[in-house]
Design an enzyme around this catalytic site. Structure first.
Site, PDB file in Angstrom:
ATOM      1  N   HIS A 137       0.987 -51.268   6.556  1.00  0.00           N
ATOM      2  CA  HIS A 137       1.242 -51.095   7.992  1.00  0.00           C
ATOM      3  C   HIS A 137       0.323 -50.038   8.587  1.00  0.00           C
ATOM      4  O   HIS A 137      -0.084 -49.096   7.915  1.00  0.00           O
ATOM      5  CB  HIS A 137       2.720 -50.823   8.288  1.00  0.00           C
ATOM      6  N   GLU A 142       4.811 -53.368  10.915  1.00  0.00           N
ATOM      7  CA  GLU A 142       5.204 -53.800   9.582  1.00  0.00           C
ATOM      8  C   GLU A 142       4.688 -55.220   9.305  1.00  0.00           C
ATOM      9  O   GLU A 142       4.298 -55.936  10.234  1.00  0.00           O
ATOM     10  CB  GLU A 142       6.735 -53.777   9.484  1.00  0.00           C
TER      11      GLU A 142
HETATM   12  C1  GLP Z   1       4.125 -43.604   8.612  1.00  0.00           C
HETATM   13  C2  GLP Z   1       3.454 -43.772   9.991  1.00  0.00           C
HETATM   14  C3  GLP Z   1       2.073 -44.302   9.840  1.00  0.00           C
HETATM   15  C4  GLP Z   1       1.452 -43.746   8.587  1.00  0.00           C
HETATM   16  C5  GLP Z   1       2.169 -44.312   7.390  1.00  0.00           C
HETATM   17  C6  GLP Z   1       1.780 -43.683   6.066  1.00  0.00           C
HETATM   18  O1  GLP Z   1       5.469 -43.835   8.548  1.00  0.00           O
HETATM   19  N1  GLP Z   1       4.150 -44.463  11.001  1.00  0.00           N
HETATM   20  O2  GLP Z   1       1.313 -43.998  11.007  1.00  0.00           O
HETATM   21  O3  GLP Z   1       0.103 -44.072   8.488  1.00  0.00           O
HETATM   22  O4  GLP Z   1       3.550 -44.369   7.578  1.00  0.00           O
HETATM   23  O5  GLP Z   1       2.369 -42.446   5.900  1.00  0.00           O
HETATM   24  P1  GLP Z   1       1.789 -41.355   4.934  1.00  0.00           P
HETATM   25  O6  GLP Z   1       0.471 -40.963   5.504  1.00  0.00           O
HETATM   26  O7  GLP Z   1       2.762 -40.218   4.985  1.00  0.00           O
HETATM   27  O8  GLP Z   1       1.661 -41.979   3.594  1.00  0.00           O
END
Ligand code: GLP
Length: 261
Positions: A137, A142
């Site tokens: 995503h 999603e």
């Molecule tokens: C989150 C955000 C995204 C992000 C992703 C990965 O929940 N909504 O914008 O890129 O999930 O998160 P992380 O960088 O903490 O792995």
């Protein structure tokens, strides 16, 4: 897509940061698309160092990608709080120039439409910063999100709620819904810098860079964007079949760009 593979997470932050800082020095009121999550924290840390060294971010405008639905604004894990803490304060942005989608509006659909209109009124996003979820995503789009979607309400996938449970005291506290810029909204940005670090992201990176464009891996839509930079550490690049080619492409300088000997 330009694929940049670097030897450390710190190098990922510095490389992406240098590109963003160069834009802001050229265009002090540039519009940045701001991502949350842990992936871009190194980018923001790099930009904060540049701000301390004199790069002026005070006129930069910003639009966050997403927000949880129903979470109080002052909750430390609301994306409004996260953007304030991780981006606005360390970079010295003007809070009045930064917007986060409203996850508490009485009329959420209308708030989503207003958000889209505000991005257009600002002249569009010059550079969108992105992380990526383990399921591919971007924002909170999603799997099975419409590849043409605009800002709207989404249900969070179970794996996303599980991944984000680390930010909440109780896994049941993770919101079930969000508002997120759509894939169509993200694709309207003039330039995109996606960063990923760690082996947990390797499968998603391989799918969106080398797999077919599919709503099952929403980030794969970026293959249709003309100016995307995917900046990875070695672990996140671990499943790429053509990593040697990307390294060669990135290191290669045609003769007319080489320093004279
Ligand atoms: C989150 C955000 C995204 C992000 C992703 C990965 O929940 N909504 O914008 O890129 O999930 O998160 P992380 O960088 O903490 O792995």
């Amino acid at each position: 897509m330009e694929i940049v593979i670097l030897d450390s997470a710190a190098a990922v932050g510095a490389h992406a940061g240098s590109r963003i800082a160069a834009l802001v020095e050229r265009t002090p009121d540039a519009v940045l698309g701001l991502a949350t999550g842990s992936s871009p924290l190194g980018v923001y840390a790099d930009l904060a160092t540049r701000a301390a060294a004199g790069v002026d971010f005070s006129r930069v405008r910003g639009f966050a990608l997403d927000e949880y639905v129903g979470i109080p604004l002052e909750h430390p894990e609301s994306y409004a709080s996260v953007i304030h803490r991780d981006v606005i304060e360390p970079l010295g942005l003007d809070p009045a120039r930064v917007r986060v989608p409203d996850g508490r509006a009485a009329d959420l659909r209308r708030a989503c439409d207003d958000y889209e209109a505000a991005i257009v009124a600002a002249g569009g996003v010059d550079l969108q910063i992105l992380g990526i979820g383990v399921n591919g995503h971007i924002g909170f789009n999603e799997p099975t999100s419409s590849l043409a979607s605009r800002t709207r309400i989404k249900t969070l996938a179970p794996e996303t709620r599980e991944a984000n449970a680390r930010f909440f005291a109780d896994p049941d506290d993770v919101p079930t819904h969000c508002v997120t810029q759509g894939l169509g909204t993200i694709m309207d940005a003039r330039e995109i810098v996606l960063v990923a670090q760690g082996a947990a992201k390797a499968a998603a990176i391989a799918a969106i860079v080398e797999g077919p464009v599919s709503s099952m891996w929403p980030g794969s839509i970026l293959q249709h964007h003309p100016r995307v930079h995917v900046v990875l550490d070695e672990a996140a690049a671990g499943d790429l079949r053509l990593s040697d080619y990307y390294r060669y492409t990135f290191d290669f300088k045609p003769s007319w760009q080489r320093d004279p000997v």
